[in-house]
Write a protein that holds these residues in place. Structure first.
Motif, PDB file in Angstrom:
ATOM      1  N   PHE A 121       0.852  -1.187   0.000  1.00  0.00           N
ATOM      2  CA  PHE A 121       0.000   0.000   0.000  1.00  0.00           C
ATOM      3  C   PHE A 121       0.887   1.236   0.000  1.00  0.00           C
ATOM      4  CE2 PHE A 121      -3.401   2.762   1.897  1.00  0.00           C
ATOM      5  CZ  PHE A 121      -4.337   2.545   0.903  1.00  0.00           C
ATOM      6  N   VAL A 122       1.406   1.558  -1.185  1.00  0.00           N
ATOM      7  CA  VAL A 122       2.417   2.595  -1.334  1.00  0.00           C
ATOM      8  C   VAL A 122       1.772   3.904  -1.770  1.00  0.00           C
ATOM      9  CG1 VAL A 122       4.235   0.941  -1.826  1.00  0.00           C
ATOM     10  CG2 VAL A 122       2.825   1.795  -3.699  1.00  0.00           C
ATOM     11  N   PRO A 158       0.156   6.787  -3.933  1.00  0.00           N
ATOM     12  CA  PRO A 158      -0.799   6.614  -5.031  1.00  0.00           C
ATOM     13  C   PRO A 158      -0.244   7.085  -6.363  1.00  0.00           C
ATOM     14  CG  PRO A 158      -1.337   8.581  -3.797  1.00  0.00           C
ATOM     15  CD  PRO A 158      -0.198   7.898  -3.063  1.00  0.00           C
ATOM     16  N   ASP A 159      -0.970   6.752  -7.434  1.00  0.00           N
ATOM     17  CA  ASP A 159      -0.633   7.273  -8.751  1.00  0.00           C
ATOM     18  C   ASP A 159      -0.761   8.793  -8.732  1.00  0.00           C
ATOM     19  OD1 ASP A 159      -0.496   4.626  -9.426  1.00  0.00           O
ATOM     20  OD2 ASP A 159      -2.458   4.577 -10.413  1.00  0.00           O
ATOM     21  N   ARG A 199      -7.201   4.291  -2.055  1.00  0.00           N
ATOM     22  CA  ARG A 199      -6.405   5.098  -2.990  1.00  0.00           C
ATOM     23  C   ARG A 199      -6.165   4.306  -4.274  1.00  0.00           C
ATOM     24  NH1 ARG A 199      -1.017   4.906   0.512  1.00  0.00           N
ATOM     25  NH2 ARG A 199      -2.233   6.495   1.592  1.00  0.00           N
ATOM     26  N   ARG A 200      -5.702   5.006  -5.303  1.00  0.00           N
ATOM     27  CA  ARG A 200      -5.389   4.357  -6.578  1.00  0.00           C
ATOM     28  C   ARG A 200      -3.890   4.116  -6.647  1.00  0.00           C
ATOM     29  NH1 ARG A 200      -7.875   3.573 -11.386  1.00  0.00           N
ATOM     30  NH2 ARG A 200      -9.696   4.759 -10.734  1.00  0.00           N
ATOM     31  N   VAL A 201      -3.511   2.857  -6.807  1.00  0.00           N
ATOM     32  CA  VAL A 201      -2.102   2.467  -6.885  1.00  0.00           C
ATOM     33  C   VAL A 201      -1.915   1.594  -8.127  1.00  0.00           C
ATOM     34  CG1 VAL A 201      -0.203   1.284  -5.749  1.00  0.00           C
ATOM     35  CG2 VAL A 201      -1.868   2.536  -4.374  1.00  0.00           C
ATOM     36  N   ASN A 202      -0.967   1.973  -8.977  1.00  0.00           N
ATOM     37  CA  ASN A 202      -0.693   1.225 -10.211  1.00  0.00           C
ATOM     38  C   ASN A 202      -1.944   1.016 -11.048  1.00  0.00           C
ATOM     39  OD1 ASN A 202       2.058   0.950  -9.532  1.00  0.00           O
ATOM     40  ND2 ASN A 202       1.620  -0.867  -8.293  1.00  0.00           N
ATOM     41  N   ASP A 252      -6.700  10.650  -1.289  1.00  0.00           N
ATOM     42  CA  ASP A 252      -7.077   9.503  -0.471  1.00  0.00           C
ATOM     43  C   ASP A 252      -8.494   9.692   0.070  1.00  0.00           C
ATOM     44  OD1 ASP A 252      -4.697   8.207  -0.820  1.00  0.00           O
ATOM     45  OD2 ASP A 252      -3.951   8.518   1.228  1.00  0.00           O
TER      46      ASP A 252
END
Length: 228
Positions: A33-34, A36-37, A169-172, A199
């Motif tokens: 959970f890094v 976000p984009d 959140r949006r990640v990748n 977020d």
């Protein structure tokens, strides 16, 4: 963030378990959970008020040393030759332009010609929803954490379950979610996660609108931690 996105988060929490306990299908403190984009730039209007991280382009006619791009710092200022630190956050480009023209005209130049334009802007808000005292959109700065985000919403509300707080959140390219336990974070037993612009934070508890509950009825639970 749309009502659909908020509804997914809040209603899933309500179904996941009873108040005062951890639980649910959303993993706690996941390693992946890094950050976000990158968020898309907001729609800019003439009344857009600038903030930290925004980049402005300044042109002073026949004064090349004062012309160029400036990034608004974390204190909301730009640093210009002759004038030094000038407040910029919270102003429109027209307001900043008028202030620079006034300062230069008073101290250095006769009838200065100044043009200020916004070169790039960053999203700087988060959504805090669910069982908090004041749900809503809040400004976020670099280094903000989950605890500070909850504090901006005036803390958890009566009937809240601080042991189950979810951040979306949006990640990748995927919409992702992770759960956190405020009680262990406050005790220093777990790290206070960084919160980023865009977020969506949802605190489990009794405050859930009927509109949000209705949204979940058409969504499968397997959509958690998968694109949807």
């Amino acid at each position: 963030m749309s009502l659909k996105w908020l509804g997914i988060g809040t209603t899933i929490l309500m179904v996941a378990g009873c108040a005062g306990q951890r639980g649910g299908d959303i993993p706690y403190n996941p390693a992946g959970f890094v950050a976000p984009d990158a968020a898309p730039l907001p729609a800019l209007t003439t009344d857009y008020r600038m903030g930290s991280g925004d980049v402005v382009s300044i042109r002073v006619f026949r004064v090349d040393s004062m012309s160029g791009d400036q990034t608004i710092d974390t204190a909301g200022r730009i640093n210009l030759p002759l004038l030094g630190l000038v407040p910029a956050a919270g102003r429109t480009t027209s307001e900043l332009e008028a202030d620079l023209r006034r300062q230069l005209g008073t101290r250095y130049l006769n009838d200065p010609q100044v043009a200020v334009s916004l070169k790039s802007a960053v999203q700087k808000t988060i959504t805090v929803d669910g069982s908090v005292t004041q749900p809503g959109l809040y400004p976020v700065q670099a280094g903000s954490t989950l605890i500070t985000a909850i504090a901006m919403a005036r803390g958890t509300a009566e009937g809240a379950n601080p042991r189950r707080v979810v951040v979306f959140r949006r990640v990748n390219g995927q919409r992702m979610a992770a759960a956190f336990d405020l009680s262990t974070i406050r005790k220093g037993e777990e790290p206070d996660p960084t919160i980023y612009a865009e977020d969506v934070i949802v605190v489990d508890g009794s405050r859930t609108s009927q509109a949000m509950k209705s949204v979940l009825q058409s969504l499968p639970f397997v959509s958690i931690f998968r694109p949807f």
